[in-house]
Structures are given as structure tokens and as C-alpha cells.
Write an enzyme that holds these catalytic residues in place. Sequence first.
Site, mmCIF file in Angstrom:
data_model
loop_
_atom_site.group_PDB
_atom_site.id
_atom_site.type_symbol
_atom_site.label_atom_id
_atom_site.label_comp_id
_atom_site.label_asym_id
_atom_site.label_seq_id
_atom_site.Cartn_x
_atom_site.Cartn_y
_atom_site.Cartn_z
ATOM 1 N N LYS A 82 14.066 118.411 71.002
ATOM 2 C CA LYS A 82 15.033 117.788 70.099
ATOM 3 C C LYS A 82 16.458 118.136 70.510
ATOM 4 O O LYS A 82 16.735 119.250 70.966
ATOM 5 C CB LYS A 82 14.753 118.253 68.659
ATOM 6 C CG LYS A 82 15.525 117.506 67.578
ATOM 7 C CD LYS A 82 15.117 117.997 66.193
ATOM 8 C CE LYS A 82 15.893 117.297 65.091
ATOM 9 N NZ LYS A 82 15.503 117.781 63.749
ATOM 10 N N SER A 157 14.201 114.391 60.153
ATOM 11 C CA SER A 157 15.175 114.069 61.185
ATOM 12 C C SER A 157 14.613 114.153 62.601
ATOM 13 O O SER A 157 15.238 113.707 63.550
ATOM 14 C CB SER A 157 16.370 115.021 61.066
ATOM 15 O OG SER A 157 15.963 116.367 61.314
ATOM 16 N N SER A 181 11.533 117.822 57.966
ATOM 17 C CA SER A 181 11.891 117.032 59.146
ATOM 18 C C SER A 181 10.908 117.088 60.300
ATOM 19 O O SER A 181 11.060 116.356 61.273
ATOM 20 C CB SER A 181 13.274 117.464 59.663
ATOM 21 O OG SER A 181 14.276 117.048 58.784
#
EC number: 6.3.5.7
Length: 485
Positions: A82, A157, A181
Site C-alpha cells: 500500500k 481504504s 480498511s
Amino acid sequence: MITDLTFTQLRDKLKNKELSSLQILRAFKDEYEKDLKHPLPLNGFVEFFEDAEEHAKKADELIAQGVSFDEKPLLGLPIAVKDNISMAGKLCTCCSRSLQGYYAPYNATVIDRLLEAGAVLMGRINMDELAMGSSTEFSCYGPSRNPVDRARTPGGSSGGSAAVVAGNQAPFSLGTETGGSVRLPASYCGIYGLKPTYGLFSRYGVVAFSSSLDQVGLFGKEAADIALGLAVMAGKDEKDETSEEADFSSLLKLSAYSKEEIASLKIAIPKEFLNTQGLDQEVKQVFDELCAWLTKNGAKLEEVSIPVLEASIPTYYTLAISEAASNLSRIDGIRFGLRKDTGKGNDELYIQTRSEGFGPEVKRRIITGNYVLSKEFSGDCYEKSLNVRAKIAQGVNEVLQKYDFIICPTAPAPAFKLNEKVDDPIAMYLSDLFTTFVNLARIPSLSVPAGKTKAGLPVGIQFCGKKFSEDRILKLAKAWEEQNA
């Protein structure tokens, strides 16, 4: 196909020299490049590293030299990361205009541990800007798409991290979680997603959203994949005082709970979640089927009431946005990232840089967070939320003293369509209805792919346990996996 194999299966192929690291990496890269030509690309990767093949070749050389997988458990295995986790010399933008051009000067501790274990870093993954969102629509690189249905969100997210694993563009990925998330995208995309105990993984080198809640999380296609990552990443780090000692090296070979072990379990189901109006009936049906499987295997399931859970969403968002407002004050155009200098002084520099650098959701949360922290309201809002958080943690931990696990759906409904909730923040925030209590209580939780709706949309069910009980959670997940393959 190589890309259909799980992280664990690929490790076995490497150990047996049936595949090379370079072959594996190129297979996933081919999938990524092929997807770029799709009318609706997944948009999971924001950068596929040019030097990844070089590192895969080096891993193959080490394997040829006889370096063992006991010494380097993830040798030659590709991992996607990420875009808010620092990798030395690589861009780390958090998918925000405010951090365009920012290169991380050092590795996050979790990255160092993966590299020490021999992993190959594939690239940076799309996310909601600065990890604020539940749909990966708030990214300066555009939204990611759900590989199950490209008209729908992969969640957020960490939606890009889930999309690349579910879409066969990476075998394993890192995300981060503050209030759901990791687990929400895992549920929406039909894969496994772990939010570990707070402190199990170091946060050093992870761009902070809400420091008392943030944790690095893991995505994989089977429970053993999660166990592999957990085994090498867990443990104390002197650079993060909130990290704690933990040894999960035994998880390099994950075994499932036996039927006898399942029969000894007591499992709690929160009434507050089952009775909510927002629970989709097809999600409830999948949950009931998993409960029936547990009961069939002899586990004792009981509904319990934890009334304070109803305050989870407002408590979580009050605390998270308050900490975000403080943490993100460092993005000011002075030290790094975007700089909009009008020559009219620092105040104007701050205003222009942050106005142009932040997207609408980040602005909404920063403004609201500063309001909560203001002198007039901090007592009524922030301090009361801290007290409620303590009561939520107490209530959850009291249940876990009597029961082995808490189980409930990961999300109240399957993945929603892109643009469906982007202009309705309250509806978006309610996607986290069943996840935030875990973060507030700092316990571990694994979203397990448990079934599908009639339309073929994945449904995840989460297994939550006592602090540092990840091994037990994974054993139960593997038992479910083996009996329902």
C-alpha cells in the site's frame, strides 16, 4: 495458471524448484499489463517497480546457492505494498496530491522484515487518499475496481491491496487499517484480510492517520498466506514504543483446528449487530450458514449483548478525525511534498498548499477534527469519546474472557457500486458498522470469505479474538476453509 496459485502454494513451488521467482513475478506482471488494456482496469497498482525483476533474479540466485526457506521464509515471493508504507528510494504519496514527488528516505520496519525474509517488492498500491475512505474512490490516481464486479468498489481504504490479490495481479499484499480498511476490502473482494492486535506489527515508517488505531494488515487467498506474513512481520521494534513482543514463527506451517478442538469452543455473537436495520438479508444468510457449520462441529454459540457497541461508529470517527487533524498538520508545504508559495507569507503558503493538495474527504475530516479539538468542544466531544472507547474495550474484553471468539459479518452489505455513496459521507461511514469496535478494543480480527449473494458478490465473516490470539483465529479459519473448499 501461476497467478491462480496462493502465496503458500507458490512458496512450495519455489522450495521444490518447480518455479523460479522470476517466472512468478513475470506471470503477475503479465496479468497487470493485460489488465491495463481492459475497458475498466482494476487500477490497483499505481506503480509496478522496474527493479522488481532484478530482485527476483537475485532471489533465484540465492535459491540456487542453497539458501534455505528456514533462513529466509519468503525467499523469492512477490508482495505488493500500500502506498502509505515507506520503501526506501520509492515514492510514498498516500495517493494524495499533497505528497506527489515525495520519496521515502528509509524502509518501514515491516518492509525491512519482509526483505530480510527474502520477499520481492512488486510495487505501490492504490488507496483512499491518506487512508481516509471506505471505497478507494478518494485517490488522486482514480478509483480502484472490484475484480468480482468492476462496476463496484473493492472497499477502502486498502481497496487496491485487495483488488490486486483477488484479481490475480499479486499473490499477497500489505494494507493498513484504522477502522476496517483491511477487513472491508477483503470481504468485498472475497479474500482473507487480517487486522492484527494493536502493537503486533511496528508502525514505524507507516504514514500516520490515527496513531492510536492504525495497524498494518495483510491480504491473501487462504489462511496460510496470512500466517506466513504474520510469522515474519510480528514482534517488538525499538523504533515503535507501541509495538510488543510476540513470536508467531510456528505459523510458518499453519494447521487447522481439529473437530474436537472446534467442539470445545465457546463463541459469542453480538445481538446489536444482528438486530440492526442495515444488515442485508443475504449477508445474514451467509452468516447463519457459517454458524450452522460451527454448531454442526460441536461449537457452542451464544448471542450476547454488548450495548456500548452501538456507540462504536461515532466514537471511532470522533477519535480518528481528531488524531488525523493533528497528524496531518505536518503536510504544510514546507518540508516535503507539494509546495504552493505565493510569496505572501507562510500562512498563505499553508492555505494554498493544503487547499490544492488535499481532496474533499481529507478536507472534511481535517476540518471536522479541528472542530472537535477546539477549546469549546474538546471536552464534550474528544474526551467523552475517549471514555466511551474505554467502555467499548472493557465490554468486548469481558466477553472474550468468557468466550473464545466473537463472530459477526464483516460488512452489513456486499460491495456497493462506484459513485453510489461518494457524495453521502454518512452512508459511506456506516460501511464500517461492524468493524470499528475491533480497532477501538485493539483486538485482532480476520475477515474470512464465507459465501456469496445470489448475484455472486462475496460476503466476509469476521473472527475476532483476544489480544495476540491470531494463531487461534487462523486455525479456525483454516478449518472452515478445509471443510468448505
